[in-house]
Design a protein around this motif. Sequence first.
Motif: not given
Length: 191
Positions: A56-66
């Motif tokens: 979940e943390a990884t998905a949130m950070i990837l969302t932030l980067l996109v």
Amino acid sequence: MLDKILQWDRDAFVYLNSLGIEQYDVFWSTVTKFPPWLPLFAFIIILFFVKFPKREATAMILTLLVMVVFVATVTDLTKNVVARLRPNNDEELNTLIRILRSPSGYSFFSGHASSSFSVITITVLFLRRKFKWVYLFYIWPILFAMSRVYVGVHFPIDLIVGALVGIISAWLFYRLYGVLISPYLRSDRRV
């Protein structure tokens, strides 16, 4: 009407920029750069991994980067379409103001404001239920945006619009995360 708004913008910029004090030049010149803020980004990433499962943390950070790529693209496209000169490059203004930085390129709207407000807004949206003090992170984009007037490279409207674009983009990507990504992460947990 537009002429009056632009004149107010120029007058407000000249006034605010003239409030600069030489003793604070190093501080504001440092605040306006990205590298001094890297520890804040590292801290934010750590908070995600402390409070959420790894996926979940990884998905949130990837969302932030996109989202950051999206905001940077919108900012650059808008700057090239509007083509508003920065105050430091405006011959009518640059003799009246203090200039500590001299970037080329266009002014409207501020990439510093849009990117910093988007990063902090999505961070706050993700972490607000975990940490009540997370709103303190807004100190960064506020200082970051203010520094752009101080160093002579952005008008107030550039910063206001940049901040609004950042906040709206963060809200949009947060909602997209909630609709497109979060349900799949929750269904994985049940299996």
